[in-house]
Design an enzyme around this catalytic site. Sequence first.
Site, PDB file in Angstrom:
ATOM      1  N   HIS A 160       0.838  -1.206   0.000  1.00  0.00           N
ATOM      2  CA  HIS A 160       0.000   0.000   0.000  1.00  0.00           C
ATOM      3  C   HIS A 160       0.877   1.262   0.000  1.00  0.00           C
ATOM      4  CE1 HIS A 160      -3.211  -2.530   2.214  1.00  0.00           C
ATOM      5  NE2 HIS A 160      -3.720  -2.229   1.041  1.00  0.00           N
ATOM      6  N   CYS A 247      -2.917   0.025  10.042  1.00  0.00           N
ATOM      7  CA  CYS A 247      -4.015  -0.770   9.476  1.00  0.00           C
ATOM      8  C   CYS A 247      -4.924  -1.388  10.525  1.00  0.00           C
ATOM      9  CB  CYS A 247      -3.482  -1.821   8.528  1.00  0.00           C
ATOM     10  SG  CYS A 247      -2.367  -2.952   9.287  1.00  0.00           S
TER      11      CYS A 247
HETATM   12  C1  CIR Z   1      -3.751  -7.947   3.158  1.00  0.00           C
HETATM   13  O1  CIR Z   1      -2.924  -8.377   2.357  1.00  0.00           O
HETATM   14  O2  CIR Z   1      -4.764  -7.379   2.800  1.00  0.00           O
HETATM   15  C2  CIR Z   1      -3.491  -8.154   4.627  1.00  0.00           C
HETATM   16  N1  CIR Z   1      -2.839  -9.399   4.832  1.00  0.00           N
HETATM   17  C3  CIR Z   1      -2.677  -7.038   5.206  1.00  0.00           C
HETATM   18  C4  CIR Z   1      -3.385  -5.717   5.129  1.00  0.00           C
HETATM   19  C5  CIR Z   1      -2.627  -4.606   5.765  1.00  0.00           C
HETATM   20  N2  CIR Z   1      -3.338  -3.399   5.650  1.00  0.00           N
HETATM   21  C6  CIR Z   1      -2.793  -2.208   5.726  1.00  0.00           C
HETATM   22  O3  CIR Z   1      -1.596  -2.073   5.864  1.00  0.00           O
HETATM   23  N3  CIR Z   1      -3.585  -1.155   5.591  1.00  0.00           N
END
Ligand code: CIR
Length: 262
Positions: A160, A247
């Site tokens: 991201h 997150c």
């Molecule tokens: C994903 O790949 O969507 C999750 N395993 C990790 C998401 C992390 N989200 C973030 O940094 N905003």
Amino acid sequence: MLVAITREVSEAIGACELSYLPRRQIVLERARLQHRKYEECLEALGCMVRRLPAEPWFPDSVFVEDAAVVLEDLAVITRPGAESRRGETVSIARALSAYRSLAHIVAPGILDGGDVLRLGHRLFVGLSRRSNQAGVEQMRRLLNAGGYTVIGVQVKNCLHLKSAVTQVAQDTLLMNPDWIDSEVFGSMRRIEVDPAEPFAANALMTPGGVVFPAAFAATRKRMEDAGINVVPVDVTELAKAEGGVTCCSLIFSAPEIAFRQS
Ligand code: CIR
């Protein structure tokens, strides 16, 4: 009052989405304990934590940031880029409807909250594997009238935009310059991650201090040397799921009455 929406770690977190890291065993109890401590840290920093129940059928549902972008007057419910994560938005929309009117990203748009970096009235949106141009354009249409400028930013080699850059003080960004074109941020002061810690650019700025993974000691020192108050948290288990500190919460201001009624 600052509200922090969080969600208990799913017992299925071992089946999380992974894009850049190899799959390693995640110890659920340790992940939940670290998450609890993260919530305690937010409370100590003045947030009213509103924890949503676990959603065992959504492995990544602890990462609530990706399901919404909350602004003063509006919450945009996203359409997450990973299909396995689309259903996470239902309960987030329900929770946020107590505080904000809602708008929605719709197909063919995709957008993860982790791709949205807000700097005042500018919203930088990562063009990544999880957020596309249609998502950026929908954000623009939804937010321009409210005085926001929405700027697409190419992201490479990371999940991201906020894996690559976050705000750590009013005038300061923490970034990994290998993963973004840092020129788009103009003349703001920059702190670069220590080269040995490429994943260290994700920090969570709160009014009481910057929440930051304890594992990244060298980058922490760079921030402290720049006069930033760093609040370390141990999030090693969640990091195995490619989760960072931004997150795991959605933080926004709300009148106390809204919290009581929700
Ligand atoms: C994903 O790949 O969507 C999750 N395993 C990790 C998401 C992390 N989200 C973030 O940094 N905003």
